[in-house]
Design an enzyme around this catalytic site. Structure first.
Site, PDB file in Angstrom:
ATOM      1  N   LYS A  30       0.739  -1.111  -0.151  1.00  0.00           N
ATOM      2  CA  LYS A  30      -0.112  -0.052   0.108  1.00  0.00           C
ATOM      3  C   LYS A  30       0.901   1.395  -0.007  1.00  0.00           C
ATOM      4  O   LYS A  30       2.035   1.335   0.264  1.00  0.00           O
ATOM      5  CB  LYS A  30      -1.093   0.100   1.175  1.00  0.00           C
ATOM      6  CG  LYS A  30      -1.869  -1.427   1.267  1.00  0.00           C
ATOM      7  CD  LYS A  30      -2.584  -1.644  -0.042  1.00  0.00           C
ATOM      8  CE  LYS A  30      -3.593  -2.653   0.113  1.00  0.00           C
ATOM      9  NZ  LYS A  30      -3.232  -3.952   0.359  1.00  0.00           N
TER      10      LYS A  30
HETATM   11  C1  LIG Z   1      -9.492  -2.909  -1.775  1.00  0.00           C
HETATM   12  C2  LIG Z   1      -8.788  -3.709  -0.543  1.00  0.00           C
HETATM   13  N1  LIG Z   1      -9.717  -3.652   0.500  1.00  0.00           N
HETATM   14  C3  LIG Z   1      -9.199  -4.259   1.777  1.00  0.00           C
HETATM   15  C4  LIG Z   1      -7.802  -4.902   1.619  1.00  0.00           C
HETATM   16  C5  LIG Z   1      -7.371  -5.754   2.655  1.00  0.00           C
HETATM   17  O1  LIG Z   1      -6.378  -5.139   3.479  1.00  0.00           O
HETATM   18  P1  LIG Z   1      -5.307  -6.193   4.385  1.00  0.00           P
HETATM   19  O2  LIG Z   1      -4.451  -7.048   3.417  1.00  0.00           O
HETATM   20  O3  LIG Z   1      -4.349  -5.075   5.288  1.00  0.00           O
HETATM   21  O4  LIG Z   1      -6.267  -7.019   5.168  1.00  0.00           O
HETATM   22  C6  LIG Z   1      -6.962  -4.805   0.457  1.00  0.00           C
HETATM   23  C7  LIG Z   1      -5.640  -5.618   0.527  1.00  0.00           C
HETATM   24  O5  LIG Z   1      -5.005  -5.663  -0.642  1.00  0.00           O
HETATM   25  C8  LIG Z   1      -7.585  -4.041  -0.785  1.00  0.00           C
HETATM   26  O6  LIG Z   1      -6.879  -3.915  -1.751  1.00  0.00           O
END
Ligand SMILES: Cc1ncc(COP(=O)(O)O)c(C=O)c1O
Length: 440
Positions: free
Chosen positions: A206
């Site tokens: 990210k």
């Molecule tokens: C659009 C979106 N939502 C939620 C998430 C979930 O994040 P995490 O991997 O920190 O749980 C991601 C992770 O890639 C994502 O791209």
């Protein structure tokens, strides 16, 4: 233009050195992050609510992030997935409800709805690669309670204001999932500040990262206080950081996904660097995009406000799936690839659990408890639940005709030149060949 022999046809590739890996925030990491972590370790205070010499790193990050976004409140959590879980619980999502989610998303969005016992309904996207407001309107039923707008692949939903209008007209809540777009904005207004709640991920791919991490933001104090209790043990905290049962509205069930002080200290540094991180990606992306504008057959993703695009991905769309496949294979042969552990250049059908029909547990209605929850709950009887390819024809067509290229935050001018050169080489050969075939 002299046509060069393509590498895929035995010519010399544009480059042989892999492009840098994606991971926007990681490329900006240096001694500052190390010093921040060591500072926390030195004080031996790793827990957010109390400690020997508490540094309040999580609390400071939350205040700084809220200010950066222009929202009232932020509560940091352990991941973007937990941020979604916390937000939907704070909004009281449960059985008997439909929540609209987009065809282009990440699996966590669907999982968050299903884990609450509610039913996800997929809405189609438009050329912005985010929910199409007209399709959202069509998917709303008397059981719909909310919509999750996902700002995908670095750029804010181009139609965010229209989406809000539709949602408001039907009294739906709006959660913005900003995991892939931290720092993005539309006309100066940051993503996460439009809806009722915004969620973020700080996982390693990210724009700002602590390896794992996330955040929930809201303007409404009541929703924020619920989110604070839910990300913790389900209750409020007193001044000393100890559990408090004094507020009956905050005697809830907790999800135990607090962020720790170490990761918050990294995020505070990464947040200060965020304008540089996204500035670099935006500059590189738009240099490449401008170079593609001379090809009328190449459709570029619709972006509401290019200055508010964080720039981490470039999406280009071609007239037919075979053209996209050919352009992608030819670009890869020219060296527009990264190291094997990364992603740099794919046809979007290969983008895994970002596409609704690739999410096997969704298509197959996998149950959470092994006994059919939530699909067979009486409250969910009769609710729409088809997730096969074909449910969202615009998305299906865009995925098979589009190429996604990661834009790392450390591309040099030479890297950008190579990407542009490779596109020119490939498009000036592949596109005319296509029109020759079409007229022959
Ligand atoms: C659009 C979106 N939502 C939620 C998430 C979930 O994040 P995490 O991997 O920190 O749980 C991601 C992770 O890639 C994502 O791209």
């Amino acid at each position: 233009m002299i046509r060069e022999k393509l590498a895929i046809d035995g010519g010399k590739p544009v480059r042989t050195e892999p492009l840098p890996l994606e991971f926007p925030g990681i490329h900006q990491m240096d001694e500052e992050e190390s010093a921040a972590v060591l500072g926390v370790l030195k004080h031996r205070s790793l827990y957010r609510y109390y400690g020997i010499e508490l540094q309040h790193e999580v609390e400071k990050f939350e205040a700084e992030f809220a200010q950066f976004l222009g929202v009232q409140h932020a509560v940091a959590v352990g991941s973007g997935t937990s941020a979604l879980n916390v937000a939907l619980t704070a909004l009281r999502v449960g059985p008997g409800q439909e929540v609209v989610i987009p065809a282009y998303l990440w699996v966590s969005v669907a999982a968050a709805v299903v884990n609450q016992g509610a039913i996800p309904v997929i809405a189609d996207i438009d050329e912005s690669f985010c929910i199409d407001p007209a399709d959202l309107e069509k998917r709303i039923t008397p059981k719909t309670t909310g919509v999750i707008v996902v700002h995908m692949s670095g750029a804010p939903a181009a139609n965010v204001l229209e989406l809000l209008k539709v949602a408001r007209a039907h009294e739906l809540f709006v959660v913005e999932d900003c995991a892939q777009c931290a720092g993005g904005s539309v006309d100066g207004r940051k993503v996460g500040s439009f809806g009722d709640m915004g969620t973020f991920s700080f996982q390693m791919n990210k724009n700002l990262t602590s390896g794992e991490g996330g955040c929930v933001v809201a303007n409404d104090l009541r929703l924020y206080r619920r989110a604070v209790a839910i990300q913790d043990v389900g209750f409020g905290r007193d001044e000393a950081g100890r559990m408090s049962f004094s507020d009956p509205e905050l005697c809830l069930w907790g999800k135990g996904c607090r962020l720790d002080e170490l990761r918050a200290s990294i995020l505070r540094v990464q947040l200060r660097k965020l304008p540089r991180t996204i500035g670099n990606m935006n500059r590189s992306k738009y240099r490449i995009r401008r170079a593609l504008e001379k090809y009328p057959e190449v459709q570029l993703r619709k972006i509401a406000d290019p200055t508010g695009d964080t720039g981490c991905f470039l999406i280009s769309t071609y007239p037919a799936p075979d053209v996209a496949e050919r352009v992608n294979a030819a670009l890869r042969a020219e060296g527009i690839v990264t190291s094997p552990q990364g992603l740099s250049n794919i046809v979007m059908t290969r983008w895994g659990a970002h596409l609704y029909y690739n999410i096997v547990s969704l298509v197959d209605h996998t149950s959470v408890d092994g006994h059919g929850f939530p699909w067979n709950l009486a409250e969910n009887a009769g609710l729409a639940r088809d997730y096969h390819r074909g449910v969202c024809p615009v998305a299906d067509s865009l995925f098979e005709r589009s190429i996604l290229i990661a834009i790392p935050s450390c591309l040099t001018e030479k890297d950008e030149d190579d990407i542009i050169h490779a596109f020119d080489k490939v498009l000036s050969t592949v596109l005319p060949m296509r029109s020759l075939i079409a007229v022959s």
